[in-house]
Write an enzyme that holds these catalytic residues in place. Sequence first.
Site, PDB file in Angstrom:
ATOM      1  CB  THR A 431      16.066  97.531  -3.028  1.00 22.83           C
ATOM      2  OG1 THR A 431      15.769  98.338  -1.882  1.00 22.83           O
ATOM      3  CG2 THR A 431      16.305  96.101  -2.580  1.00 22.83           C
ATOM      4  CG  HIS A 432      13.748 100.532  -4.336  1.00 23.31           C
ATOM      5  ND1 HIS A 432      13.247 100.748  -3.087  1.00 23.31           N
ATOM      6  CD2 HIS A 432      13.187  99.385  -4.772  1.00 23.31           C
ATOM      7  CE1 HIS A 432      12.406  99.769  -2.767  1.00 23.31           C
ATOM      8  NE2 HIS A 432      12.357  98.923  -3.773  1.00 23.31           N
ATOM      9  CG  MET A 433      19.992 100.989  -7.642  1.00 26.47           C
ATOM     10  SD  MET A 433      20.702  99.535  -8.346  1.00 26.47           S
ATOM     11  CE  MET A 433      19.311  98.451  -8.375  1.00 26.47           C
TER      12      MET A 433
END
Lengths: 497, 157
Positions: A431-433
């Site tokens: 998640t979260h890039m």
Amino acid sequence: MDGAAVRGREKLACDVAVVGSGPAGASAARVLARAGARVIVFEEGPFARFRDFPSDGFTAMAKFYRDMGASVLMGNAPMPFLQGRAVGGGSVINGAISWRLPRDVYDEWVLNDPAIGDAIPWDEIDAATDEIEKDLNVLPTDDAVAGPNNLLMAKGAEALGLEHRRISRYTRGCRGLGRCLQGCPEGNRLSMDLTYLADACAHGARVLSSVEVGGILVRDGRAAGIVGRASGGGTVTCEAGRAVVLAASAVQTPVLLMKNGLRHGPVGLGFQGHPGTSMIGWFGDPVRVWTGATQGHEVTGMRKEGLKFEALGYDIAVAAARLKSAGRAFAEEIRALDHWAAWGACVRAKGRGRVGAGFGRASVRFSLLPEDVFRLRRGVRVLGEMMLAAGAEFVTPGVHGWHDKVAQRAVMARFEEEGPLDPRAYTMVLTHMFGTCRMGADPSKGVVRPDFRHHAVDGLYVADSSVFPTNTGVNPQTSIMALATICGRRIAAGTGQ
Amino acid sequence: MLLLLSAIFVITLVSVLGYSMVGWAPFEMRWRDALLGAMLPGDGDRPGFDDIDLREFWAIYDTHAPPLVRIGLRAATWFLTFLPLFVSGCRKPFFRLDADRRDRFLRAASSSRFYLVRQLMMTVKTFAAFGYFSNGVVRGLFGIPSGTPGPTTWSNG
């Protein structure tokens, strides 16, 4: 305006074209619209009315997640990464978690590139975050709607002496339906479609849904507009007199640049994220992970070690798929599915990957470094110990090559030494890039300047998490919104134009 | 064993890529449903995957599934259908196995030392879970109100 209705050639004109309607695009668009600019926001996904959000995870993923939630990055541990695909972007289907950008992360950025500190002063980020928290009613999750999955995490963390807290979320009137990841059917999550985009539209902005932007028009070294393909089969050309803002995510933004031959700087390189793994545990009393605040409690005490733990509520189908068994044993375990709790560990991985644009699609390569796997092992150990301390009769780490079930903390504690070092033994989701168009004063090290302007093309800005020099170790939506707000202000002020 | 697995994988890949351009053939659907049904069997008390009406589930799949998902489920179907041919105690394609052998094979495959096998098993399990819980009646058994335009009927219910 809905791209599904566009069948011919549509020509539009505006001052600023914003590509992407998630937290970054919405925040930038709002500031610009409020400053009087004519703004058009382009979104590849559909507009979803909150009353239409389905209760089952499969339908939600089919309709509002990119690639049905099955986008996969390749590397030493292939894993899916999740992205929203609807007006409002990820804010429509995430856990509504709000974290301020940690000061230590900002200091790292400035240490590596002091120009970032000059262009984006901490005080401005801080003030922008204050406004966002006020606008979106960011408050700690109320115990009344938390549900057992969250409350048990508090108990486990307390038993281990770990710093923990209720997660602050963007909600108003949340009733703990546990349907954040399918889209809140009551509109109680304050996602971008209901808040900043609505405000932008109230100030004259337009949102064009179901249009996939593929072209960036560049004339005389200056961004002049975009070209998109509507889902109705037509094409949309939009001339942008002042700026084009890319806010399509750390995966799609670099692909858009590369597809248009804008390969200046380390575009697509430096990809970072937060790989996460989960732990499930069986409790004597029902937990029902599909009810209560989807993500309402977190353990923050190990953040500076690169680990953060969150309670993970999700659709019952996802809860079932996480069970370790198969066949009759699987069916048997499902009978008692309401007794399982699920928590996750989010790792601030040091590994860096790259985003490519093969066959016109994004391809992501990312591998964990050995130190990331050590951190992951520590995370699994702590999750298991914490769950057992909270009263789980046993836990299931879900790590191939290790115990299927663990009932004793002393056994779980050994995981940090005994756990596999092969990352493929773990079941992970990224998640979260971040970081694929990172900002930097040096054109050889940054795709955009510290004020969000592209180094090689005037009038072209990047406002999403691809400009972050590193990952943050925490949920980034608020940080993304704060920086995108500042990006919008710089464009409105005409900086560098 | 590795060589055999590689051979099945190559055959599977070629077949899957070819067939992914079109819808499921009837024989493929039988293979697929045999796997999904054995993954989540009913027990007379509770319905299993085979017992529920999945027409809307597959309609949503047909409308929305991107190529990667189609290829993934197809690959899992072909690969796991023929893998039992090379497993002692099975020696038949999956759909020809009796219920006990199907169950034993699935349990063994889910903890296989081969990463690819585990991932394909995970694909099948995920689809079984998504399909099963997309059904409104099944969700109702777990006290989840439907409130969805999705499937709401259980054929045996």
